[in-house]
Structure formats: C-alpha cells, structure tokens
Design an enzyme around this catalytic site. Structure first.
Site, PDB file in Angstrom:
ATOM      1  N   HIS A  56       0.814  -1.218   0.000  1.00 20.79           N
ATOM      2  CA  HIS A  56       0.000   0.000   0.000  1.00 20.79           C
ATOM      3  C   HIS A  56       0.847   1.267   0.000  1.00 20.79           C
ATOM      4  CE1 HIS A  56      -3.519  -2.390   2.026  1.00 20.79           C
ATOM      5  NE2 HIS A  56      -3.369  -2.692   0.745  1.00 20.79           N
ATOM      6  N   HIS A  80      -1.429  -8.104   4.606  1.00 21.35           N
ATOM      7  CA  HIS A  80      -0.026  -7.713   4.438  1.00 21.35           C
ATOM      8  C   HIS A  80       0.128  -6.369   3.724  1.00 21.35           C
ATOM      9  CE1 HIS A  80       0.710 -11.768   5.785  1.00 21.35           C
ATOM     10  NE2 HIS A  80      -0.010 -12.236   4.783  1.00 21.35           N
ATOM     11  N   CYS A  81      -0.823  -5.459   3.959  1.00 21.53           N
ATOM     12  CA  CYS A  81      -0.800  -4.148   3.286  1.00 21.53           C
ATOM     13  C   CYS A  81      -0.714  -4.318   1.770  1.00 21.53           C
ATOM     14  CB  CYS A  81       0.341  -3.279   3.801  1.00 21.53           C
ATOM     15  SG  CYS A  81       0.157  -2.792   5.524  1.00 21.53           S
ATOM     16  N   ALA A  82      -1.433  -5.322   1.260  1.00 24.07           N
ATOM     17  CA  ALA A  82      -1.445  -5.599  -0.177  1.00 24.07           C
ATOM     18  C   ALA A  82      -2.835  -6.095  -0.574  1.00 24.07           C
ATOM     19  CB  ALA A  82      -0.377  -6.617  -0.534  1.00 24.07           C
TER      20      ALA A  82
END
EC number: 2.8.1.7
Length: 406
Positions: free
Chosen positions: A124, A363-365
């Site tokens: 992100h 996972h910030c994805a």
C-alpha cells in the site's frame, strides 16, 4: 568469513526467549526484523554518553553527534553504491520516502493527462501515495497485472508506457510473494520512454547487495527496521540532479538557508532541505550499526544461506496436506500460504501457541489479495538467523493444525 547461523543467532538476544513454553521461532522478519546486540548497544551507548542535538551546535557533544550522523549518511551511500552522500535523505521509513517523492517531485512533474505505472503486487505504501497524487493533479494510475504464479505479465508492460508516462514505481521484491522483479529491464524500458523510476527496496536490501548506479534507478527507498536496524529510520536515495531540483515538502528548522518575515525563505541544499526538524539521531546511529553488521557478515554470504534455506523450506512444506502456496518457485524472503479453507488468523493463532511467529492478514497488499480472491494469507519469512530446525517446526505445526481442524 564463512557464514555461521549459530554465530549469527548468538548476536540476537530475543532468540533466546520462549513463547507459550516453546523456543521462539521468529518467522516474521519481513514485517520487522529482530535487532542484534550491536545495534541495541550502539543506540544505547549514544543516548548514555553522546547524545546532543545535531547541527549548529559548537559544543563537543553536538559536534560529535553531527559527525556521527553524517558518517552514517556516507555509510548508507556506500551501502547502496550511491554517487555521493548528498544523494541520501534520512526519512522515517519506506512509506515516508515514497510520500516525499510523490509530494515533492510528483507535484512538480506530474500533471493532468499524465500517467504513473505501478504493479498489482505493490505494498500500500507504493500504491496510496500515487493514487493521492493522481487524484490531486488529474493523472492516471496504470497497473502491471500478475501471472497466476505471482510474476509480472511482462508482455503487457511495454503497452502501458506512452509519451505521458512520468514514473514507474515498482517493488524490487514482493513483500507477500517473494517475487524478485527484473529491475534492469524495467528501468531501461521506463527510461526509453522518458519516465523516472522509483524502486521500493524494503524487502530487498537485507537479502542481497544493491547497487543503485548499476540499476540506474532515479529513486530507491528502504526501511532500517527490516534491515536489523531501529524503527523510525529509513533511507531515500535520489539522483543528485533530481533532489537538487525538488522543493521541500515539510517546513521547519534545519531545512532552510535563510528565513525573513519580509523577504520569505530560501532552502538549504539537498538532502538537508528534506530533513526538517530534529532528526532521529539515535535511530540513525542504530542504522549505521546495522549496516556495519550485515556488511561484515557479507550480503553475498547471507544471500547464499537464505536461498539454501528457502529451497529447503519450499520442499519441506510439500509434506503439509491441503497447503496452498502463493508465489513463484524462485523467490526471496517470504512464503505466503493458506491451509485449506481455514482462515489465516486461525492458522496463525495455532502456530503462535507452538511458539512460531508468522504474519497473518492482507499484508498491506489488498489488491494482491483480491487478485488471488482471498481475504488473508499466512506469511512465513526467512531471515539470516532462521534455521532448518525452525522450518521443520513450522511444517510439524501445520501438519498438527491440519489434523486438528481437518
């Protein structure tokens, strides 16, 4: 020096502790790596015996602290093979480094009708700042899609570039899949179209040597805490001619040359114009200790050990029934997986009961999760202090969970 995982583990105090009555198996270094005694000690020593505010101080402690800070800037430049220490900006981490480029270089160089290219695998931190920039100026965000194995669809990439492409922002290594992107070819293609390139190196610098001059990238950013250093400190590399042309994005002390209530303000030269306020000097000292530590071990030797361990882990995990692995066969650092239809949080909680630390979630994805049509994944990351015995414990734990949950 021959790489010895036993010697390395002895340098990390936390690896001696137990979790839930079991020896800690820390498989979460991609989120944040543990710290060796050399880093802990260097930062503690600075605060005990050498702390003072840097810049402009004429007393001994201030002069010493300033010299130590600037020595780490040179050290970071050497670590990346930058052309000059003045191409190194200290930032809080990868996220701030990318935002700095988006708000300074981006505001001045990206306009309505222009476009920026990213990939579907980005963290992100390498998506949201570009979305925000595009929304501000009326630019378009283009996305390189992924193959099912988690590699880039390289045949699509040339068609995404056009004369209005201003930037390619790409990760060197995926924080979820471990995919290592072909940077040299991508950078060359971007430059052929007159675009600049920012590389997110957060998941790369701990796994292999990085040479920004050989890569030819325009910006490169990484975080100290993933490189066995402190939190709250990172590095932005920028080519000198770009940094010197960029306006500051934060105002305050240290980033100015002159301030006048009637004639306005003039800026310090780069990199200092991007370092407003009192810096995280202790973190910088700790970062220097981390750079020294991994450099003395040898990143080439670290890479060889970690790749051997990765091959062992991927083979061993084949013994787990219903395990779903995500990502390519050739990868660095991380193994993302799910166990059948069980939620990643449940699997991660069971593993924690066995003393095994893995990361669970998106996972910030989130775009990557959407690509694989899952809400979350488990992620085990392998660092230079991990062992085959810890991999065996992970495999045994997953087998036990499968037996319990079905």
């Amino acid at each position: 020096m021959t790489f010895s995982v036993e010697r390395v583990r002895a340098d990390f105090p936390v690896l001696n502790r137990e979790v839930n009555g079991q020896p800690l198996a820390y498989l979460d270094s991609a989120a944040s790596a543990q710290k060796p005694e050399a880093v802990i000690g260097a930062e503690a020593e600075f605060y005990r015996h050498g702390y003072a505010a840097v810049h402009r101080g004429i007393h001994t402690l201030s002069a010493e602290a300033t010299a130590r800070m600037e020595a780490v800037r040179q050290q970071a430049a050497n670590f990346l093979n930058a052309g000059s220490a003045e191409e190194v900006v200290f930032v809080r981490g990868t996220t701030e480094g990318i935002n700095l480029v988006a708000n300074s270089w981006g505001n001045a160089n990206v306009g309505a009708g222009d476009n920026i290219i990213i990939s579907e695998m980005e963290h992100h931190a390498n998506i949201v700042p570009w979305q925000m920039l595009c929304a501000r100026v009326g630019a378009e965000l283009r996305v390189i899609p992924l193959n099912p194995d988690g590699t880039l669809q390289l045949d699509v990439v040339p068609g995404l570039f056009d004369p209005r492409t201003r930037l390619l922002a790409i990760t060197e290594v995926s924080n979820v899949l471990g995919t290592e992107n072909p940077l040299a070819a991508l950078i060359a293609l971007a430059h052929q179209h007159g675009a600049k390139v920012l590389v997110d190196g957060a998941q790369a610098v701990m796994h292999h040597p990085v040479d920004v001059q050989a890569l030819g990238c325009d910006f490169y950013v990484f975080s100290g805490h993933k490189l066995y250093g402190p939190t709250g400190i990172g590095v932005l590399y920028g080519r000198s001619e770009l940094l010197q042309a960029m306006a500051p994005w934060e105002g305050g002390g240290s980033m100015i040359a002159t301030v006048s209530l009637t004639e306005g303000t003039t800026w310090n030269r780069a990199p200092w114009r991007f370092e407003a306020g009192t810096p995280n000097t202790g973190g910088i000292i700790g970062l220097g200790a981390a750079l020294t530590y991994v450099s003395q071990l040898g990143l080439t030797q670290i890479a060889e050990y970690e790749q051997t361990l990765m091959r062992y882990a991927l083979e061993a995990l084949r013994a787990v029934p219903d395990l779903i692995l995500y990502g390519p066969a050739q990868r660095k650092g991380v193994i993302a997986f799910n166990l059948g239809q069980h939620h990643a949080y449940d699997v991660g909680s069971f593993l924690d009961n066995y003393g095994i630390a893995v990361r669970t979630g998106h996972h910030c994805a989130m775009p990557l999760m959407a690509r694989y049509q899952v809400p979350a994944m488990c992620r085990a990351s392998l660092a230079m202090y991990n062992t085959t015995e810890e991999v065996d414990r992970l495999v045994a734990g997953l087998q036990r969970i499968h037996k319990l949950l079905g």
